[in-house]
Enzyme design. Structure first.
Site, PDB file in Angstrom:
ATOM      1  N   GLY A  53       0.006   3.117  -9.429  1.00 40.83           N
ATOM      2  CA  GLY A  53      -1.437   2.934  -9.277  1.00 40.83           C
ATOM      3  C   GLY A  53      -2.311   4.139  -9.550  1.00 40.83           C
ATOM      4  N   GLU A  68      -3.349   9.359  -4.421  1.00 37.49           N
ATOM      5  CA  GLU A  68      -3.084   7.931  -4.243  1.00 37.49           C
ATOM      6  C   GLU A  68      -4.260   7.122  -4.744  1.00 37.49           C
ATOM      7  OE1 GLU A  68      -1.110   4.755  -1.167  1.00 37.49           O
ATOM      8  OE2 GLU A  68      -2.348   6.308  -0.292  1.00 37.49           O
ATOM      9  N   ASP A  69      -3.975   5.944  -5.270  1.00 41.18           N
ATOM     10  CA  ASP A  69      -5.056   5.094  -5.771  1.00 41.18           C
ATOM     11  C   ASP A  69      -5.901   4.535  -4.635  1.00 41.18           C
ATOM     12  OD1 ASP A  69      -2.950   3.496  -4.861  1.00 41.18           O
ATOM     13  OD2 ASP A  69      -2.954   2.140  -6.573  1.00 41.18           O
ATOM     14  N   ASP A 114      -4.639   1.180   1.920  1.00 40.61           N
ATOM     15  CA  ASP A 114      -4.875  -0.177   2.395  1.00 40.61           C
ATOM     16  C   ASP A 114      -4.336  -0.275   3.833  1.00 40.61           C
ATOM     17  OD1 ASP A 114      -5.567  -2.950   2.075  1.00 40.61           O
ATOM     18  OD2 ASP A 114      -3.495  -3.419   1.602  1.00 40.61           O
ATOM     19  N   LYS A 124      -9.771   1.727   2.253  1.00 39.67           N
ATOM     20  CA  LYS A 124     -10.314   0.476   2.819  1.00 39.67           C
ATOM     21  C   LYS A 124     -10.632   0.589   4.302  1.00 39.67           C
ATOM     22  CE  LYS A 124      -8.424  -2.968  -0.397  1.00 39.67           C
ATOM     23  NZ  LYS A 124      -7.431  -4.055  -0.567  1.00 39.67           N
ATOM     24  N   PHE A 183      -9.597  -7.520  -2.745  1.00 41.91           N
ATOM     25  CA  PHE A 183      -8.517  -7.068  -3.615  1.00 41.91           C
ATOM     26  C   PHE A 183      -9.119  -6.510  -4.895  1.00 41.91           C
ATOM     27  CE2 PHE A 183      -4.787  -7.011  -6.259  1.00 41.91           C
ATOM     28  CZ  PHE A 183      -3.853  -6.488  -5.373  1.00 41.91           C
ATOM     29  N   ASP A 189      -3.479  -2.769  -9.925  1.00 40.11           N
ATOM     30  CA  ASP A 189      -3.011  -3.986 -10.593  1.00 40.11           C
ATOM     31  C   ASP A 189      -3.029  -5.190  -9.674  1.00 40.11           C
ATOM     32  OD1 ASP A 189      -0.770  -3.053  -8.927  1.00 40.11           O
ATOM     33  OD2 ASP A 189       0.327  -4.696  -9.873  1.00 40.11           O
ATOM     34  N   ARG A 205      -4.392  -3.066 -14.941  1.00 39.88           N
ATOM     35  CA  ARG A 205      -4.381  -1.625 -14.690  1.00 39.88           C
ATOM     36  C   ARG A 205      -5.249  -0.871 -15.696  1.00 39.88           C
ATOM     37  NH1 ARG A 205      -0.444  -0.344 -10.861  1.00 39.88           N
ATOM     38  NH2 ARG A 205       1.484  -1.523 -10.976  1.00 39.88           N
TER      39      ARG A 205
HETATM   40  P1  IMP Z   1      -0.740   0.514   1.741  1.00 39.36           P
HETATM   41  O1  IMP Z   1       0.656   1.026   1.827  1.00 39.36           O
HETATM   42  O2  IMP Z   1      -0.899  -0.848   2.363  1.00 39.36           O
HETATM   43  O3  IMP Z   1      -1.796   1.498   2.224  1.00 39.36           O
HETATM   44  O4  IMP Z   1      -1.046   0.191   0.241  1.00 39.36           O
HETATM   45  C1  IMP Z   1      -1.003   1.123  -0.713  1.00 39.36           C
HETATM   46  C2  IMP Z   1      -0.668   0.552  -2.066  1.00 39.36           C
HETATM   47  O5  IMP Z   1      -0.849  -0.863  -2.169  1.00 39.36           O
HETATM   48  C3  IMP Z   1      -1.614   1.148  -3.057  1.00 39.36           C
HETATM   49  O6  IMP Z   1      -1.109   2.377  -3.540  1.00 39.36           O
HETATM   50  C4  IMP Z   1      -1.727   0.067  -4.098  1.00 39.36           C
HETATM   51  O7  IMP Z   1      -0.727   0.201  -5.077  1.00 39.36           O
HETATM   52  C5  IMP Z   1      -1.532  -1.223  -3.342  1.00 39.36           C
HETATM   53  N1  IMP Z   1      -2.851  -1.835  -2.998  1.00 39.36           N
HETATM   54  C6  IMP Z   1      -3.458  -1.864  -1.804  1.00 39.36           C
HETATM   55  N2  IMP Z   1      -4.651  -2.486  -1.861  1.00 39.36           N
HETATM   56  C7  IMP Z   1      -4.807  -2.857  -3.149  1.00 39.36           C
HETATM   57  C8  IMP Z   1      -5.865  -3.548  -3.867  1.00 39.36           C
HETATM   58  O8  IMP Z   1      -6.936  -3.920  -3.352  1.00 39.36           O
HETATM   59  N3  IMP Z   1      -5.644  -3.741  -5.192  1.00 39.36           N
HETATM   60  C9  IMP Z   1      -4.501  -3.339  -5.828  1.00 39.36           C
HETATM   61  N4  IMP Z   1      -3.509  -2.691  -5.202  1.00 39.36           N
HETATM   62  C10 IMP Z   1      -3.658  -2.455  -3.873  1.00 39.36           C
HETATM   63 MG    MG Z   2       0.210  -2.299  -6.914  1.00 39.84          MG
END
Ligand code: IMP
Ligand code: MG
Length: 182
Positions: A53, A108-109, A112, A140, A161, A168, A174
């Site tokens: 990401g 990091e992208d 979440d 978020k 999302f 993606d 992407r």
């Molecule tokens: P986390 O571990 O739940 O914080 O999520 C992190 C990863 O989930 C990110 O690095 C993204 O690759 C993916 N992700 C979380 N939210 C989104 C979204 O809204 N769109 C796309 N990918 C997401």
């Molecule tokens: Mg992803």
């Protein structure tokens, strides 16, 4: 949708553009300046991109950090084709670079659920970096249980999302130059 976007998505409908290309460019430039100013110029800086990401964000970000640095990647997947976090983070690739004694910035992208950060921070910290900071393009603010809050956040993200600029949905979108909600 704009014809150029239709060409990129094959006509698959996006809900709205949340962050435009221009807004992202300006914010990434500011973040690059802030990161450059945060470290002594003679100490080693390693920018670690979390694949996949962060690939576009990382590429743009490092070009805005006007100081010596090195780049490496690691991959931690928490999602399959789903749009909710599974809570199960798999480390798919380990950075080759030694972290010991270096200032590490993890790019990091999007933050979440925070699972990725919560799993990765102890793993990276165990390798004795001189410092470890997180730079997230999007946050978020869904969780208050983060092992480490990102020191740099590009934008507060809506709880939708998002796709584009590296993000993606099932490996699609992407390559969009902006960030949109699905
Ligand atoms: P986390 O571990 O739940 O914080 O999520 C992190 C990863 O989930 C990110 O690095 C993204 O690759 C993916 N992700 C979380 N939210 C989104 C979204 O809204 N769109 C796309 N990918 C997401
Ligand atoms: Mg992803």
């Amino acid at each position: 949708m704009h014809a150029e976007t239709v060409a990129r998505t094959g006509g698959r409908e996006l809900k709205r553009i949340v962050f435009t290309e221009q807004r992202i460019r300006e914010r990434v430039r500011q973040m690059g300046e802030e990161i450059a100013a945060a470290y002594p110029p003679d100490e080693e800086l390693l920018v670690l991109g979390l694949l996949k990401g962060s690939f576009i964000f990382l590429a743009d970000l490092v070009r805005q950090i006007r100081r010596p640095l090195q780049v490496d990647f690691l991959s931690a997947a928490s999602y399959g084709g789903a749009t909710v976090s599974s809570g199960d983070v798999r480390l798919l690739y380990d950075p080759e670079a030694s972290l010991q004694g270096r200032h590490v910035v993890l790019a990091e992208d999007i933050v979440d659920s925070g699972n990725t950060i919560n799993r990765l921070v102890p793993l990276l910290q165990a390798r004795s970096p001189c410092s470890l900071e997180i730079c997230a393009l999007l946050h978020k603010r869904l969780t208050t249980h983060l092992a480490r809050e990102p020191r740099w956040v590009g934008f507060e993200a809506p709880r939708e999302f998002l796709v584009g600029y590296g993000l993606d949905f099932s490996e699609n979108f992407r390559h969009l130059p902006f960030i949109a909600s699905l």
